[in-house]
Design an enzyme around this catalytic site. Structure first.
Site, PDB file in Angstrom:
ATOM      1  N   HIS A  82       0.821  -1.210   0.000  1.00 18.77           N
ATOM      2  CA  HIS A  82       0.000   0.000   0.000  1.00 18.77           C
ATOM      3  C   HIS A  82       0.858   1.264   0.000  1.00 18.77           C
ATOM      4  O   HIS A  82       1.855   1.346   0.718  1.00 18.77           O
ATOM      5  CB  HIS A  82      -0.919   0.013   1.234  1.00 18.77           C
ATOM      6  CG  HIS A  82      -2.105   0.901   1.078  1.00 18.77           C
ATOM      7  ND1 HIS A  82      -2.020   2.271   1.124  1.00 18.77           N
ATOM      8  CD2 HIS A  82      -3.410   0.614   0.858  1.00 18.77           C
ATOM      9  CE1 HIS A  82      -3.224   2.789   0.954  1.00 18.77           C
ATOM     10  NE2 HIS A  82      -4.087   1.808   0.792  1.00 18.77           N
ATOM     11  N   GLY A 163       5.352  22.311   9.923  1.00 14.78           N
ATOM     12  CA  GLY A 163       6.663  21.734  10.177  1.00 14.78           C
ATOM     13  C   GLY A 163       7.701  22.130   9.139  1.00 14.78           C
ATOM     14  O   GLY A 163       7.388  22.702   8.094  1.00 14.78           O
ATOM     15  N   HIS A 168      10.435  13.306   9.418  1.00 14.48           N
ATOM     16  CA  HIS A 168      10.880  12.742  10.689  1.00 14.48           C
ATOM     17  C   HIS A 168      11.857  11.613  10.369  1.00 14.48           C
ATOM     18  O   HIS A 168      11.664  10.854   9.414  1.00 14.48           O
ATOM     19  CB  HIS A 168       9.669  12.218  11.458  1.00 14.48           C
ATOM     20  CG  HIS A 168       9.987  11.710  12.832  1.00 14.48           C
ATOM     21  ND1 HIS A 168      10.560  10.467  13.053  1.00 14.48           N
ATOM     22  CD2 HIS A 168       9.788  12.265  14.052  1.00 14.48           C
ATOM     23  CE1 HIS A 168      10.702  10.281  14.351  1.00 14.48           C
ATOM     24  NE2 HIS A 168      10.251  11.356  14.986  1.00 14.48           N
ATOM     25  N   THR A 170      12.493   8.683  11.349  1.00 16.83           N
ATOM     26  CA  THR A 170      12.005   7.306  11.197  1.00 16.83           C
ATOM     27  C   THR A 170      10.508   7.236  10.887  1.00 16.83           C
ATOM     28  O   THR A 170      10.052   6.249  10.313  1.00 16.83           O
ATOM     29  CB  THR A 170      12.251   6.490  12.480  1.00 16.83           C
ATOM     30  OG1 THR A 170      11.615   7.149  13.596  1.00 16.83           O
ATOM     31  CG2 THR A 170      13.739   6.351  12.753  1.00 16.83           C
ATOM     32  N   ALA A 171       9.743   8.270  11.251  1.00 15.47           N
ATOM     33  CA  ALA A 171       8.281   8.199  11.121  1.00 15.47           C
ATOM     34  C   ALA A 171       7.743   8.906   9.890  1.00 15.47           C
ATOM     35  O   ALA A 171       6.536   8.904   9.652  1.00 15.47           O
ATOM     36  CB  ALA A 171       7.620   8.780  12.382  1.00 15.47           C
ATOM     37  N   GLY A 172       8.603   9.557   9.094  1.00  5.77           N
ATOM     38  CA  GLY A 172       8.156  10.176   7.856  1.00  5.77           C
ATOM     39  C   GLY A 172       7.264  11.379   8.057  1.00  5.77           C
ATOM     40  O   GLY A 172       7.595  12.296   8.809  1.00  5.77           O
TER      41      GLY A 172
END
Length: 305
Positions: A82, A163, A168, A170-172
């Site tokens: 996905h 932002g 981020h 690791t979290a994108g």
């Protein structure tokens, strides 16, 4: 009167049961936030959660769940069928009761700012909450997915709405918005050739000249030896599920492959199913008022002080 919303956060995790349960835990325990449904898919590597309730407790639970996701999901290692750009990929707010779409838009904007402040994840706004017209479509924001956005985010036209223009570590990134009720509807085909699913999705989706209010992609279900036309019907009142199904069935015949099954992923309005049931059963003049459970619920509602 207490406002009610639906929220369907999508997380980029569908394979680790312990992480899935940790993400879902805040939704179970937060008073005023009802966990209606959650489904994880290993092929998609995605968790879809359906919530309903008051906006305040839902927001609090979302922040708790997001922090769990950030702690456990590294998008640099993530793989799945996905499309996605973040550990918490998308958070849509849907007005249900005593809540207007404009109020949901304001909620999305306010929550997006707070979400970034508490997680450090950049935010894009989409659908009714989009600040740029081209960002109303989720697929535009997700173009290139996490890997592509990692480089493209520095371009002014790909800067986040909230932002700094960097993902981020690791979290994108996360997409937050307000929209009407969406039906996630999948059609699985009896072939392992994903090219066929991609071609059929192209024929069906609105962006390629297919059915209006329908989005679709073709995916491989490798563990089952099938392929899937994965769809979002963003307005089931404008294009019914039976119409989408029959178009896919017709296109599949051109390729000589059968429709094996269909799936409704997550929650669905009863009206979306009843319309298709009436079509396939050829019921003349059918009305939802003929459904006894609906009538009983209406009676109970009328007797509630």
């Amino acid at each position: 009167m207490t406002p009610w919303i639906e929220c369907v956060p999508n997380f980029s995790e569908g394979r680790r049961p312990d992480v899935i349960e940790a993400i879902v835990a805040p939704f179970r325990s937060k008073r005023g936030c009802a966990l209606l449904d959650y489904r994880a898919d290993a092929n998609h590597n995605r968790l879809v959660v359906s919530l309903a309730g008051n906006p305040e407790p839902i927001q609090e639970a979302l922040l708790e769940a997001a922090k769990v996701a950030v702690a456990h999901i590294d998008m640099n290692q993530h793989q799945g069928a996905h499309p996605r750009i973040g550990a918490v990929d998308v958070i849509p707010f849907v007005p249900l009761r005593h809540m207007s779409m404009d109020e949901c838009v304001a909620l999305a904007h306010a929550f997006g700012t707070r979400y970034h402040e508490e997680t450090g994840i950049p935010v894009y706004f989409y659908e009714e909450a989009a600040l740029r017209p081209e960002r109303s479509r989720l697929e535009v924001i997700r173009h290139g997915q996490y890997e592509g956005l990692k480089a493209a985010i520095s371009n002014p036209d790909r800067h986040p709405d909230v932002g700094e223009p960097r993902l981020h570590a690791t979290a994108g990134a996360t997409v937050i918005g307000a929209r009407k009720f969406l039906v996630a509807f999948n059609v699985n085909l009896g072939t392992s050739d994903v090219r066929i699913a991609k071609e059929i999705a192209k024929a069906v989706r609105a962006s390629s000249g297919g059915l209006c209010h329908v989005k679709g992609i073709g995916l491989a279900l490798e563990d089952r030896g099938l392929v899937q036309v994965s769809l979002n019907v963003v307005d089931y009142e404008k294009n019914a599920l039976y119409r989408v199904t029959e178009l896919i069935r017709m296109e599949a015949k051109r390729w000589g492959v059968p429709v094996v099954e269909t799936e409704v992923y997550g929650m669905v309005p009863a009206a979306a199913l009843l319309e298709s049931a009436a079509y396939y059963l050829q019921i003349s003049g059918f009305s939802p008022d003929q459904v006894i459970e609906f009538k009983m619920l209406e009676m109970l509602g009328n007797n509630t002080p």
